[in-house]
Scaffold this motif. Structure first.
Motif, PDB file in Angstrom:
ATOM      1  N   VAL A 113       0.382  -0.942   0.285  1.00  0.00           N
ATOM      2  CA  VAL A 113      -0.324   0.061  -0.261  1.00  0.00           C
ATOM      3  C   VAL A 113       0.661   1.044  -0.145  1.00  0.00           C
ATOM      4  CG1 VAL A 113      -1.863  -0.969   1.154  1.00  0.00           C
ATOM      5  CG2 VAL A 113      -0.529   0.303   2.746  1.00  0.00           C
ATOM      6  N   GLU A 114       0.212   2.674  -0.239  1.00  0.00           N
ATOM      7  CA  GLU A 114       1.141   3.640  -0.518  1.00  0.00           C
ATOM      8  C   GLU A 114       0.184   4.724   0.267  1.00  0.00           C
ATOM      9  OE1 GLU A 114       2.103   4.658  -3.978  1.00  0.00           O
ATOM     10  OE2 GLU A 114      -0.376   4.147  -4.961  1.00  0.00           O
ATOM     11  N   LYS A 115       0.490   6.003   0.719  1.00  0.00           N
ATOM     12  CA  LYS A 115       0.038   6.994   1.090  1.00  0.00           C
ATOM     13  C   LYS A 115      -0.529   7.187   0.332  1.00  0.00           C
ATOM     14  CE  LYS A 115       1.824   8.025   5.881  1.00  0.00           C
ATOM     15  NZ  LYS A 115       2.622   9.028   6.594  1.00  0.00           N
ATOM     16  N   ILE A 116      -2.336   7.840  -0.047  1.00  0.00           N
ATOM     17  CA  ILE A 116      -2.373   9.110  -0.654  1.00  0.00           C
ATOM     18  C   ILE A 116      -2.274  10.636  -0.181  1.00  0.00           C
ATOM     19  CG2 ILE A 116      -4.587   9.994  -1.992  1.00  0.00           C
ATOM     20  CD1 ILE A 116      -5.314   6.885  -1.409  1.00  0.00           C
ATOM     21  N   GLU A 117      -1.674  11.581  -0.388  1.00  0.00           N
ATOM     22  CA  GLU A 117      -1.472  12.902  -0.577  1.00  0.00           C
ATOM     23  C   GLU A 117      -2.922  13.481  -0.434  1.00  0.00           C
ATOM     24  OE1 GLU A 117       1.136  13.453   1.257  1.00  0.00           O
ATOM     25  OE2 GLU A 117       1.932  12.489   0.691  1.00  0.00           O
ATOM     26  N   GLU A 118      -3.052  14.871   0.767  1.00  0.00           N
ATOM     27  CA  GLU A 118      -4.588  15.085   0.430  1.00  0.00           C
ATOM     28  C   GLU A 118      -4.982  16.073  -0.066  1.00  0.00           C
ATOM     29  OE1 GLU A 118      -5.500  16.912   4.149  1.00  0.00           O
ATOM     30  OE2 GLU A 118      -4.565  15.820   5.392  1.00  0.00           O
ATOM     31  N   ASP A 119      -4.107  16.276  -1.785  1.00  0.00           N
ATOM     32  CA  ASP A 119      -4.397  16.903  -2.360  1.00  0.00           C
ATOM     33  C   ASP A 119      -4.923  16.375  -3.739  1.00  0.00           C
ATOM     34  OD1 ASP A 119      -1.804  16.216  -3.054  1.00  0.00           O
ATOM     35  OD2 ASP A 119      -0.826  17.803  -3.848  1.00  0.00           O
ATOM     36  N   GLU A 120      -4.035  15.236  -3.651  1.00  0.00           N
ATOM     37  CA  GLU A 120      -4.337  13.350  -4.791  1.00  0.00           C
ATOM     38  C   GLU A 120      -5.662  13.202  -4.569  1.00  0.00           C
ATOM     39  OE1 GLU A 120      -1.773  10.408  -5.504  1.00  0.00           O
ATOM     40  OE2 GLU A 120      -0.021  12.012  -4.455  1.00  0.00           O
ATOM     41  N   ASP A 121      -6.470  12.873  -3.758  1.00  0.00           N
ATOM     42  CA  ASP A 121      -7.824  12.359  -3.460  1.00  0.00           C
ATOM     43  C   ASP A 121      -8.516  12.971  -3.847  1.00  0.00           C
ATOM     44  OD1 ASP A 121      -9.206  10.568  -2.601  1.00  0.00           O
ATOM     45  OD2 ASP A 121      -9.161  10.516  -0.478  1.00  0.00           O
ATOM     46  N   THR A 122      -9.722  13.159  -3.916  1.00  0.00           N
ATOM     47  CA  THR A 122     -10.801  13.578  -4.511  1.00  0.00           C
ATOM     48  C   THR A 122     -11.643  14.237  -2.938  1.00  0.00           C
ATOM     49  OG1 THR A 122     -11.962  11.607  -5.095  1.00  0.00           O
ATOM     50  CG2 THR A 122     -11.263  12.866  -6.547  1.00  0.00           C
ATOM     51  N   THR A 123     -11.379  12.988  -2.136  1.00  0.00           N
ATOM     52  CA  THR A 123     -12.649  13.894  -0.961  1.00  0.00           C
ATOM     53  C   THR A 123     -11.950  14.813  -0.003  1.00  0.00           C
ATOM     54  OG1 THR A 123     -11.390  12.026  -0.028  1.00  0.00           O
ATOM     55  CG2 THR A 123     -13.582  11.003  -0.732  1.00  0.00           C
ATOM     56  N   GLY A 124     -10.343  14.594  -0.148  1.00  0.00           N
ATOM     57  CA  GLY A 124      -9.342  15.777   0.491  1.00  0.00           C
ATOM     58  C   GLY A 124      -9.007  14.954   2.038  1.00  0.00           C
ATOM     59  N   LYS A 125      -8.938  13.359   1.779  1.00  0.00           N
ATOM     60  CA  LYS A 125      -9.140  12.928   3.146  1.00  0.00           C
ATOM     61  C   LYS A 125      -7.664  12.432   3.372  1.00  0.00           C
ATOM     62  CE  LYS A 125     -14.002  12.782   5.139  1.00  0.00           C
ATOM     63  NZ  LYS A 125     -14.943  11.514   4.798  1.00  0.00           N
ATOM     64  N   GLY A 126      -7.151  12.503   2.265  1.00  0.00           N
ATOM     65  CA  GLY A 126      -5.737  11.355   2.486  1.00  0.00           C
ATOM     66  C   GLY A 126      -5.993  10.012   2.257  1.00  0.00           C
ATOM     67  N   GLY A 127      -5.778   9.260   2.934  1.00  0.00           N
ATOM     68  CA  GLY A 127      -5.927   7.531   3.032  1.00  0.00           C
ATOM     69  C   GLY A 127      -4.264   7.187   2.520  1.00  0.00           C
ATOM     70  N   ARG A 128      -5.230   5.805   2.163  1.00  0.00           N
ATOM     71  CA  ARG A 128      -3.765   4.933   1.193  1.00  0.00           C
ATOM     72  C   ARG A 128      -4.584   3.835   0.807  1.00  0.00           C
ATOM     73  NH1 ARG A 128      -1.948   5.248   7.117  1.00  0.00           N
ATOM     74  NH2 ARG A 128       0.644   4.876   7.245  1.00  0.00           N
ATOM     75  N   ARG A 129      -4.119   3.718  -0.555  1.00  0.00           N
ATOM     76  CA  ARG A 129      -4.620   2.395  -1.440  1.00  0.00           C
ATOM     77  C   ARG A 129      -3.382   1.717  -2.097  1.00  0.00           C
ATOM     78  NH1 ARG A 129      -4.120   7.436  -5.530  1.00  0.00           N
ATOM     79  NH2 ARG A 129      -1.377   7.734  -5.316  1.00  0.00           N
ATOM     80  N   ILE A 130      -3.920   1.027  -2.695  1.00  0.00           N
ATOM     81  CA  ILE A 130      -2.899  -0.513  -2.913  1.00  0.00           C
ATOM     82  C   ILE A 130      -1.619   0.140  -4.247  1.00  0.00           C
ATOM     83  CG2 ILE A 130      -4.884  -1.083  -5.133  1.00  0.00           C
ATOM     84  CD1 ILE A 130      -2.898  -3.615  -2.564  1.00  0.00           C
ATOM     85  N   THR A 131      -0.837  -0.519  -4.322  1.00  0.00           N
ATOM     86  CA  THR A 131       0.550  -0.651  -5.418  1.00  0.00           C
ATOM     87  C   THR A 131      -0.491  -1.129  -6.514  1.00  0.00           C
ATOM     88  OG1 THR A 131       1.934  -1.766  -4.343  1.00  0.00           O
ATOM     89  CG2 THR A 131       1.994   1.080  -3.469  1.00  0.00           C
ATOM     90  N   GLN A 132       0.972  -0.391  -7.049  1.00  0.00           N
ATOM     91  CA  GLN A 132       0.460  -1.821  -9.228  1.00  0.00           C
ATOM     92  C   GLN A 132       0.582  -2.766  -8.573  1.00  0.00           C
ATOM     93  OE1 GLN A 132       1.838   0.594 -12.060  1.00  0.00           O
ATOM     94  NE2 GLN A 132       0.110   1.009 -12.947  1.00  0.00           N
ATOM     95  N   SER A 133       2.482  -3.188  -7.513  1.00  0.00           N
ATOM     96  CA  SER A 133       2.624  -4.141  -7.313  1.00  0.00           C
ATOM     97  C   SER A 133       2.248  -4.988  -6.637  1.00  0.00           C
ATOM     98  CB  SER A 133       4.301  -4.070  -7.283  1.00  0.00           C
ATOM     99  OG  SER A 133       4.156  -3.246  -5.877  1.00  0.00           O
ATOM    100  N   GLY A 134       2.037  -3.918  -5.551  1.00  0.00           N
ATOM    101  CA  GLY A 134       1.226  -4.613  -4.640  1.00  0.00           C
ATOM    102  C   GLY A 134      -0.297  -5.534  -4.831  1.00  0.00           C
ATOM    103  N   ALA A 135      -0.836  -4.585  -6.093  1.00  0.00           N
ATOM    104  CA  ALA A 135      -2.917  -5.446  -6.477  1.00  0.00           C
ATOM    105  C   ALA A 135      -1.826  -6.910  -7.346  1.00  0.00           C
ATOM    106  CB  ALA A 135      -2.889  -4.049  -7.787  1.00  0.00           C
ATOM    107  N   ARG A 136      -0.489  -6.643  -7.810  1.00  0.00           N
ATOM    108  CA  ARG A 136      -0.205  -7.808  -8.908  1.00  0.00           C
ATOM    109  C   ARG A 136       0.029  -8.923  -7.608  1.00  0.00           C
ATOM    110  NH1 ARG A 136       3.144  -5.140 -11.961  1.00  0.00           N
ATOM    111  NH2 ARG A 136       4.468  -5.443 -10.238  1.00  0.00           N
ATOM    112  N   ASP A 137       0.521  -9.246  -7.076  1.00  0.00           N
ATOM    113  CA  ASP A 137       1.162 -10.247  -5.706  1.00  0.00           C
ATOM    114  C   ASP A 137      -0.200 -10.613  -5.337  1.00  0.00           C
ATOM    115  OD1 ASP A 137       3.571  -9.223  -5.798  1.00  0.00           O
ATOM    116  OD2 ASP A 137       4.277  -8.436  -4.838  1.00  0.00           O
ATOM    117  N   LEU A 138      -0.985  -9.037  -4.994  1.00  0.00           N
ATOM    118  CA  LEU A 138      -1.873  -9.626  -3.757  1.00  0.00           C
ATOM    119  C   LEU A 138      -3.286 -11.296  -5.296  1.00  0.00           C
ATOM    120  CD1 LEU A 138      -2.256  -7.990  -1.787  1.00  0.00           C
ATOM    121  CD2 LEU A 138      -4.522  -7.433  -1.659  1.00  0.00           C
TER     122      LEU A 138
END
Length: 154
Positions: A113-138
């Motif tokens: 997973v990777e952190k989402i910066e508050e300005d990248e996220d549409t909700t403006g709250k941040g959080g974490r999302r899955i990475t491309q390599s993480g999705a591939r592994d899962l």
């Protein structure tokens, strides 16, 4: 069978398979307090399974995979339960934020997973999302879980 994703696999099957993978890999950073900590205010005792941290990490990774972004507060609510208050009515109690935070940090160090910066996220709250390599592994683990499940059926 080609093109199997985490969505195609039963949740319990995938979580057990991914927890086994994380344990075999040995790279997941586990805090020192895992054998004594309660996972929620509603629990009386700590988890009895010695591998509960791996199972929680697998469940969190699956949860983040299925959604755009997830924060610690959302995970606390998901992993929470009802508290037995004796003769008073039961109420929902959120899980420990420290446990979910440490799980997310450990998955972040593995690159799942990777952190989402508050300005990248549409909700403006941040959080974490899955990475491309993480999705591939899962997805790869989901593929092996399905293959292992097919072998058990035969």
């Amino acid at each position: 069978m080609g093109g199997v994703t985490v969505r195609d696999v039963d949740a319990q099957t995938f979580i057990n398979a991914y927890a086994d993978f994380l344990k075999r890999q040995g790279k997941l950073q586990i805090p020192g307090w895992v054998d004594t900590v309660k996972t929620s205010h509603s629990n009386e005792l700590p988890p009895q399974s010695p591998d509960w941290f791996y199972v929680r990490a697998a469940a969190v990774a699956r949860h983040v995979y299925l959604r755009k972004s997830v924060g610690v507060g959302r995970l606390r609510k998901v992993h929470g339960s009802t508290k037995n208050r004796g003769s008073k009515p039961m109420h929902h109690v959120d899980a420990s934020g420290s446990v979910d935070r440490k799980v997310l940090q450990a998955l972040e160090k593995l690159g799942i997973v990777e952190k989402i910066e508050e300005d990248e996220d549409t909700t403006g709250k941040g959080g974490r999302r899955i990475t491309q390599s993480g999705a591939r592994d899962l997805d790869r683990i989901a593929q092996t879980a399905v293959e292992g499940d097919d072998e058990d059926d035969e």
